[in-house]
Design a protein around this motif. Sequence first.
Motif, PDB file in Angstrom:
ATOM      1  N   ASP A 153       0.693  -1.193  -0.172  1.00  0.00           N
ATOM      2  CA  ASP A 153      -0.042  -0.091   0.055  1.00  0.00           C
ATOM      3  C   ASP A 153       0.968   1.293  -0.137  1.00  0.00           C
ATOM      4  O   ASP A 153       0.435   2.359  -0.012  1.00  0.00           O
ATOM      5  N   GLY A 154       2.095   1.008  -0.207  1.00  0.00           N
ATOM      6  CA  GLY A 154       3.175   2.295   0.016  1.00  0.00           C
ATOM      7  C   GLY A 154       3.541   2.824   1.485  1.00  0.00           C
ATOM      8  O   GLY A 154       4.100   3.701   1.468  1.00  0.00           O
ATOM      9  N   LEU A 155       2.825   2.129   2.340  1.00  0.00           N
ATOM     10  CA  LEU A 155       2.985   2.747   3.660  1.00  0.00           C
ATOM     11  C   LEU A 155       4.079   1.594   4.368  1.00  0.00           C
ATOM     12  O   LEU A 155       4.460   1.882   5.419  1.00  0.00           O
ATOM     13  N   THR A 156       4.258   0.611   3.754  1.00  0.00           N
ATOM     14  CA  THR A 156       5.248  -0.459   4.219  1.00  0.00           C
ATOM     15  C   THR A 156       6.230  -0.913   3.115  1.00  0.00           C
ATOM     16  O   THR A 156       5.965  -0.573   2.118  1.00  0.00           O
ATOM     17  N   LEU A 157       7.216  -1.503   3.547  1.00  0.00           N
ATOM     18  CA  LEU A 157       8.129  -1.966   2.778  1.00  0.00           C
ATOM     19  C   LEU A 157       8.398  -3.596   3.281  1.00  0.00           C
ATOM     20  O   LEU A 157       8.704  -4.072   4.365  1.00  0.00           O
ATOM     21  N   ARG A 158       8.081  -4.590   2.453  1.00  0.00           N
ATOM     22  CA  ARG A 158       8.362  -5.816   2.689  1.00  0.00           C
ATOM     23  C   ARG A 158       9.999  -6.252   2.295  1.00  0.00           C
ATOM     24  O   ARG A 158      10.590  -5.713   1.798  1.00  0.00           O
ATOM     25  N   THR A 159      10.075  -7.426   2.930  1.00  0.00           N
ATOM     26  CA  THR A 159      11.519  -8.089   2.502  1.00  0.00           C
ATOM     27  C   THR A 159      11.929  -8.255   1.338  1.00  0.00           C
ATOM     28  O   THR A 159      11.026  -8.817   0.435  1.00  0.00           O
ATOM     29  N   PHE A 160      13.151  -7.522   0.895  1.00  0.00           N
ATOM     30  CA  PHE A 160      13.511  -8.092  -0.499  1.00  0.00           C
ATOM     31  C   PHE A 160      14.262  -9.558  -0.424  1.00  0.00           C
ATOM     32  O   PHE A 160      14.932  -9.812   0.254  1.00  0.00           O
ATOM     33  N   HIS A 161      13.794 -10.214  -1.600  1.00  0.00           N
ATOM     34  CA  HIS A 161      14.271 -11.466  -1.878  1.00  0.00           C
ATOM     35  C   HIS A 161      15.750 -11.506  -2.340  1.00  0.00           C
ATOM     36  O   HIS A 161      15.634 -11.142  -3.272  1.00  0.00           O
ATOM     37  N   GLY A 162      16.535 -12.201  -1.697  1.00  0.00           N
ATOM     38  CA  GLY A 162      17.994 -12.060  -1.947  1.00  0.00           C
ATOM     39  C   GLY A 162      18.236 -12.807  -3.355  1.00  0.00           C
ATOM     40  O   GLY A 162      19.169 -12.264  -3.924  1.00  0.00           O
ATOM     41  N   ARG A 163      17.638 -14.068  -3.474  1.00  0.00           N
ATOM     42  CA  ARG A 163      17.701 -14.752  -4.833  1.00  0.00           C
ATOM     43  C   ARG A 163      17.645 -14.105  -5.818  1.00  0.00           C
ATOM     44  O   ARG A 163      18.319 -14.209  -7.137  1.00  0.00           O
ATOM     45  N   LEU A 164      16.860 -12.959  -6.103  1.00  0.00           N
ATOM     46  CA  LEU A 164      16.664 -12.130  -7.262  1.00  0.00           C
ATOM     47  C   LEU A 164      17.694 -11.254  -7.470  1.00  0.00           C
ATOM     48  O   LEU A 164      17.653 -10.729  -8.699  1.00  0.00           O
ATOM     49  N   LEU A 165      18.516 -10.821  -6.698  1.00  0.00           N
ATOM     50  CA  LEU A 165      19.655 -10.042  -6.816  1.00  0.00           C
ATOM     51  C   LEU A 165      21.109 -10.678  -7.310  1.00  0.00           C
ATOM     52  O   LEU A 165      22.055 -10.125  -7.548  1.00  0.00           O
ATOM     53  N   ALA A 166      21.100 -12.062  -7.314  1.00  0.00           N
ATOM     54  CA  ALA A 166      22.175 -12.781  -7.606  1.00  0.00           C
ATOM     55  C   ALA A 166      22.639 -12.785  -8.975  1.00  0.00           C
ATOM     56  O   ALA A 166      23.972 -12.733  -9.122  1.00  0.00           O
ATOM     57  N   SER A 167      21.625 -12.180  -9.817  1.00  0.00           N
ATOM     58  CA  SER A 167      22.225 -11.959 -11.225  1.00  0.00           C
ATOM     59  C   SER A 167      23.298 -10.889 -11.302  1.00  0.00           C
ATOM     60  O   SER A 167      23.910 -10.790 -12.210  1.00  0.00           O
ATOM     61  N   ALA A 168      22.739  -9.836 -10.420  1.00  0.00           N
ATOM     62  CA  ALA A 168      23.778  -8.745 -10.406  1.00  0.00           C
ATOM     63  C   ALA A 168      25.243  -9.161 -10.217  1.00  0.00           C
ATOM     64  O   ALA A 168      26.411  -8.724 -10.807  1.00  0.00           O
ATOM     65  N   ILE A 169      25.413 -10.180  -9.332  1.00  0.00           N
ATOM     66  CA  ILE A 169      26.793 -10.650  -8.844  1.00  0.00           C
ATOM     67  C   ILE A 169      27.176 -11.493 -10.020  1.00  0.00           C
ATOM     68  O   ILE A 169      28.378 -11.405 -10.385  1.00  0.00           O
ATOM     69  N   ASP A 170      26.422 -12.309 -10.498  1.00  0.00           N
ATOM     70  CA  ASP A 170      26.946 -13.324 -11.667  1.00  0.00           C
ATOM     71  C   ASP A 170      27.326 -12.504 -12.730  1.00  0.00           C
ATOM     72  O   ASP A 170      28.201 -13.165 -13.581  1.00  0.00           O
ATOM     73  N   SER A 171      26.657 -11.364 -13.078  1.00  0.00           N
ATOM     74  CA  SER A 171      26.778 -10.590 -14.247  1.00  0.00           C
ATOM     75  C   SER A 171      28.098  -9.490 -14.119  1.00  0.00           C
ATOM     76  O   SER A 171      28.346  -8.730 -15.216  1.00  0.00           O
ATOM     77  N   GLY A 172      28.186  -9.198 -12.833  1.00  0.00           N
ATOM     78  CA  GLY A 172      29.111  -8.135 -12.661  1.00  0.00           C
ATOM     79  C   GLY A 172      28.627  -6.672 -12.720  1.00  0.00           C
ATOM     80  O   GLY A 172      29.601  -5.847 -13.252  1.00  0.00           O
ATOM     81  N   VAL A 173      27.234  -6.591 -12.489  1.00  0.00           N
ATOM     82  CA  VAL A 173      26.809  -5.170 -12.511  1.00  0.00           C
ATOM     83  C   VAL A 173      26.482  -4.567 -11.240  1.00  0.00           C
ATOM     84  O   VAL A 173      26.290  -5.396 -10.277  1.00  0.00           O
ATOM     85  N   ALA A 174      26.207  -3.340 -11.287  1.00  0.00           N
ATOM     86  CA  ALA A 174      26.012  -2.717 -10.120  1.00  0.00           C
ATOM     87  C   ALA A 174      24.243  -2.788  -9.931  1.00  0.00           C
ATOM     88  O   ALA A 174      23.485  -2.860 -10.667  1.00  0.00           O
ATOM     89  N   VAL A 175      23.897  -2.620  -8.688  1.00  0.00           N
ATOM     90  CA  VAL A 175      22.299  -2.311  -8.243  1.00  0.00           C
ATOM     91  C   VAL A 175      22.122  -1.106  -8.523  1.00  0.00           C
ATOM     92  O   VAL A 175      22.731   0.041  -7.606  1.00  0.00           O
ATOM     93  N   GLN A 176      20.814  -0.736  -9.064  1.00  0.00           N
ATOM     94  CA  GLN A 176      20.475   0.717  -8.963  1.00  0.00           C
ATOM     95  C   GLN A 176      19.126   0.765  -8.295  1.00  0.00           C
ATOM     96  O   GLN A 176      18.150   0.406  -8.782  1.00  0.00           O
TER      97      GLN A 176
END
Length: 257
Positions: A153-176
Amino acid sequence: MAKLRLSLRLFHLALVIAFGALLAAIVSLCERVARHDLMSLRQRLTRWFLARLGGALPFRVRVEGELPEQPMLWVANHVSWTDIPLLGALQPISFLSKAEVRAWPLAGWLAHKAGTLFIRRGAGDSNLVGQQLTRHLQLGRHLLIFPEGTTTDGLTLRTFHGRLLASAIDSGVAVQPVAIRYLRGGQPCPVAPFVGDDDMLSHLLRLLSSPAGEVEIRLLSPIPSESRSRNELARHSQAIIASALQLHAPQEQAEAA
């Protein structure tokens, strides 16, 4: 007056969607004739289309920060389906979406033609999706994911799932990291969030019937992925997005699965 406003907005939106469908069909035909994937062209045309789609929605948008010049994995909080046209208008970019969107009439087909990658929640195909994300980034293409995995609802923030960010590490790019916030009269907007039992048509009619609201999009400082684990990236991006939105980050750890 409200009915006239709704009618005009619906007409404008219908024209934009119809033109987008025609554009997607033409590109699809060109790909068949050329027997070649025109992803770069599709991304540029998708940006153009999403800018027009966002312009047909009742929002006044303000963007802060600098667009990244190098391909990055964009991560953003997720409030509504309207996040996609508003963020997609900023730069040629592809999205990761839940598989249910693929079945939406017309919108799912347009998303597929725009290069959206789809994931089935709980289907056990996260490794395959991770490989697709990595390959996409390695080809020098921007990619945006919503690591909460659902809207809020924009009033809260849920936990970010780490597995979805693994591609940044594997491809050597930064996270924006990107923070998006919907406001109405300086307060959180109750109309824009697309959550719970909302259906697309009802939400669209409610949105188009309302006076214009404000949207703040903040492009935060990129996070290098080198020497970080996927959970570290998830926690860091989650924390700085929460800070930008003036929200409390969830206390639980980012998901390791």
